[in-house]
Design a protein around this motif. Structure first.
Motif, short mmCIF file in Angstrom:
data_model
loop_
_atom_site.label_atom_id
_atom_site.label_comp_id
_atom_site.label_asym_id
_atom_site.label_seq_id
_atom_site.Cartn_x
_atom_site.Cartn_y
_atom_site.Cartn_z
N GLY A 142 -6.82 -15.91 -11.14
CA GLY A 142 -7.18 -17.31 -11.34
C GLY A 142 -7.02 -18.12 -10.07
N ILE A 143 -5.92 -17.88 -9.36
CA ILE A 143 -5.70 -18.57 -8.08
C ILE A 143 -6.80 -18.21 -7.09
N ALA A 144 -7.16 -16.91 -7.06
CA ALA A 144 -8.21 -16.46 -6.14
C ALA A 144 -9.56 -17.08 -6.49
N ALA A 145 -9.89 -17.13 -7.79
CA ALA A 145 -11.16 -17.71 -8.21
C ALA A 145 -11.23 -19.21 -7.87
N TRP A 146 -10.11 -19.90 -8.08
CA TRP A 146 -10.05 -21.33 -7.73
C TRP A 146 -10.24 -21.51 -6.23
N TRP A 147 -9.63 -20.65 -5.45
CA TRP A 147 -9.72 -20.70 -3.98
C TRP A 147 -11.17 -20.48 -3.54
N ILE A 148 -11.81 -19.47 -4.15
CA ILE A 148 -13.20 -19.17 -3.81
C ILE A 148 -14.11 -20.35 -4.15
N MET A 149 -13.87 -20.96 -5.32
CA MET A 149 -14.70 -22.08 -5.76
C MET A 149 -14.59 -23.25 -4.78
N HIS A 150 -13.39 -23.51 -4.27
CA HIS A 150 -13.19 -24.63 -3.36
C HIS A 150 -13.54 -24.30 -1.92
N ALA A 151 -13.79 -23.03 -1.65
CA ALA A 151 -14.16 -22.65 -0.28
C ALA A 151 -15.63 -22.92 0.00
N GLY A 152 -16.43 -23.05 -1.06
CA GLY A 152 -17.87 -23.27 -0.87
C GLY A 152 -18.28 -24.69 -1.23
N GLN A 153 -19.57 -24.89 -1.28
CA GLN A 153 -20.15 -26.19 -1.58
C GLN A 153 -20.52 -26.27 -3.07
N GLU A 154 -20.07 -27.33 -3.72
CA GLU A 154 -20.47 -27.56 -5.11
C GLU A 154 -21.94 -28.00 -5.17
N PRO A 155 -22.71 -27.65 -6.22
CA PRO A 155 -22.27 -26.86 -7.37
C PRO A 155 -22.45 -25.36 -7.20
N PHE A 156 -22.97 -24.94 -6.02
CA PHE A 156 -23.24 -23.52 -5.81
C PHE A 156 -21.98 -22.68 -5.96
N SER A 157 -20.86 -23.17 -5.44
CA SER A 157 -19.63 -22.37 -5.43
C SER A 157 -19.09 -22.08 -6.82
N SER A 158 -19.50 -22.88 -7.81
CA SER A 158 -19.02 -22.66 -9.17
C SER A 158 -20.14 -22.15 -10.08
N SER A 159 -21.18 -21.59 -9.46
CA SER A 159 -22.34 -21.14 -10.23
C SER A 159 -22.41 -19.63 -10.30
N LEU A 160 -23.12 -19.15 -11.32
CA LEU A 160 -23.36 -17.73 -11.51
C LEU A 160 -24.81 -17.43 -11.14
N ALA A 161 -25.00 -16.47 -10.23
CA ALA A 161 -26.34 -16.07 -9.81
C ALA A 161 -26.78 -14.85 -10.61
N PHE A 162 -28.10 -14.71 -10.75
CA PHE A 162 -28.65 -13.61 -11.53
C PHE A 162 -29.53 -12.72 -10.67
N PRO A 163 -29.39 -11.39 -10.79
CA PRO A 163 -30.29 -10.51 -10.04
C PRO A 163 -31.71 -10.65 -10.56
N PHE A 164 -32.67 -10.38 -9.69
CA PHE A 164 -34.10 -10.47 -9.98
C PHE A 164 -34.59 -11.93 -10.06
N ALA A 165 -33.68 -12.90 -9.96
CA ALA A 165 -34.07 -14.32 -10.00
C ALA A 165 -33.77 -14.94 -8.64
N LYS A 166 -34.78 -15.57 -8.03
CA LYS A 166 -34.60 -16.11 -6.69
C LYS A 166 -33.81 -17.42 -6.67
N GLU A 167 -34.14 -18.28 -7.60
CA GLU A 167 -33.58 -19.62 -7.53
C GLU A 167 -32.60 -19.96 -8.66
N PHE A 168 -32.71 -19.27 -9.77
CA PHE A 168 -31.95 -19.69 -10.95
C PHE A 168 -30.45 -19.51 -10.77
N LEU A 169 -29.69 -20.57 -11.03
CA LEU A 169 -28.23 -20.55 -10.98
C LEU A 169 -27.71 -21.22 -12.25
N LEU A 170 -26.65 -20.65 -12.80
CA LEU A 170 -26.01 -21.24 -13.97
C LEU A 170 -24.69 -21.85 -13.52
N ASN A 171 -24.63 -23.18 -13.51
CA ASN A 171 -23.41 -23.87 -13.06
C ASN A 171 -22.35 -23.77 -14.16
#
Length: 360
Positions: A142-171
């Motif tokens: 949990g600490i590591a996930a929180w750290w990773i989320m804050h290391a990037g730019q919102e909302p991308f850092s808290s989003s889930l990406a999908f293979p085969f999809a270029k743009e779609f992100l689930l925040n």
């Protein structure tokens, strides 16, 4: 640490090579392998003396396993030593992702070490309390996930990406923290359950590390990420160096773990390495792809879940024994057949997972 030599590149042009992640990944691989090769025999001798009877063998396991009695465990110590020393030497330590990955690896490794210690001292395959162990794992993850989320730019850092999809992100918002923790803990325990035969876990780990080394390098490079239409995550390229160290340490360990094994990885290594791979997947936004590349580990943990759930419900078993590699042993496959065939499956799944980088 060696990246500091780049500051002197204006006077010594040869130091320019330390700019390149590919060069440092190769250096990390060789360094970690040498560390395990050189110090491995001494570590094994020390563990054999201290542990006496070695890792306890399950009474209900395949009969062929009883000849392994007395083999020392905690071989993960030599793997983690090689990875940490090599990563600190070759990786750019200004990357937050390097520290997050090492944090999870060492945290999970500490939990696994305590579990191995209890098993050896009590001479029982029952170690650390399952609930307490999972609670600690989720805390670290949990600490590591929180750290990773804050290391990037919102909302991308808290989003889930999908293979085969270029743009779609689930925040996922703040739900990204428990989701990321689940991925790390699940990966750690899946690899832990796979580690039941000589060489069975370490080679698929190296295959997954090589695959995610490619993914981390491409995700951390703006040019390649744009070309492949994958999401660019600045700083993750340095994880390729850490994963190179994983491959090198794995090669060194396999030298001693090849049948008949002189040492077992134990929870010290399997839990730590699984957590490391899971953390890299979360950092590079390839959590779903990890389920493909690490499909062998997924099948292993699902076999246990299905076996336990079905037995509690009906009193019957789906498999002759779980995890599933023991099922095939009970069917009459030799240990070498199980291990090599599982390696082949791991390679095929890794190739499928890597193909998602282009199929978008």
């Amino acid at each position: 640490m060696l990246t500091l030599l780049v500051d002197f590149a204006d006077r010594f042009t040869a130091f320019n090579v330390f700019r390149y992640i590919t060069f440092r990944t190769g250096g990390a691989l060789i360094t970690s392998a040498l560390i395990v090769f050189i110090f491995g025999p001494g570590i094994i001798s020390s563990l054999r003396i201290r542990q006496g009877k070695g890792q306890p063998i399950r009474a209900d396991g395949p009969q062929t396993h009883f000849k392994k009695a007395g083999t020392p465990t905690m071989g993960g110590l030599m793997i983690l030593t090689g990875i940490v020393c090599s990563s600190l030497l070759w990786a750019n330590l200004s990357s937050v992702y390097v520290w997050v990955v090492l944090l999870v690896m060492l945290g999970f490794g500490g939990i696994g070490f305590y579990d191995d210690y209890l098993k050896v001292t009590k001479q029982s395959h029952l170690g650390f309390s399952g609930k307490a162990r999972l609670a600690l794992e989720f805390l670290i993850a949990g600490i590591a996930a929180w750290w990773i989320m804050h290391a990037g730019q919102e909302p991308f850092s808290s989003s889930l990406a999908f293979p085969f999809a270029k743009e779609f992100l689930l925040n996922l918002g703040w739900f990204f923290v428990p989701f990321g923790a689940f991925v790390m803990v699940g990966a750690g325990n899946a690899v832990n359950l796979t580690d039941g035969l000589d060489g069975l876990a370490i080679v698929p780990i190296m295959i997954a590390a090589a695959s995610f080394g490619v993914i981390a390098y491409l995700s951390g490079n703006a040019v390649f990420a744009e070309y492949l239409q994958i999401h660019f995550v600045p700083g993750t390229g340095e994880l390729a160096v850490v994963l190179g160290a994983v491959i090198g340490a794995g090669l060194g360990f396999l030298w001693f773990n090849a049948p008949p094994a002189a040492i077992f990885m134990g929870d010290t290594g399997s839990l730590a390495l699984g957590g490391l791979i899971g953390t890299v997947a979360v950092a590079t936004k390839h959590e779903i792809v990890m389920a493909i590349i690490g499909g062998l580990f997924v099948v292993e943990i699902l076999s246990v879940i299905v076996q336990v759930g079905y037995f509690k419900t009906t009193g019957k078993r789906v498999f002759l024994m779980a995890p599933i590699h023991h099922h095939f042993e009970k069917l009459g496959w030799t240990e070498s057949q199980v291990v090599i065939r599982f390696w082949i499956v791991a390679v095929m799944l890794a190739l499928i997972g890597l193909s998602t980088l282009k199929l978008r």
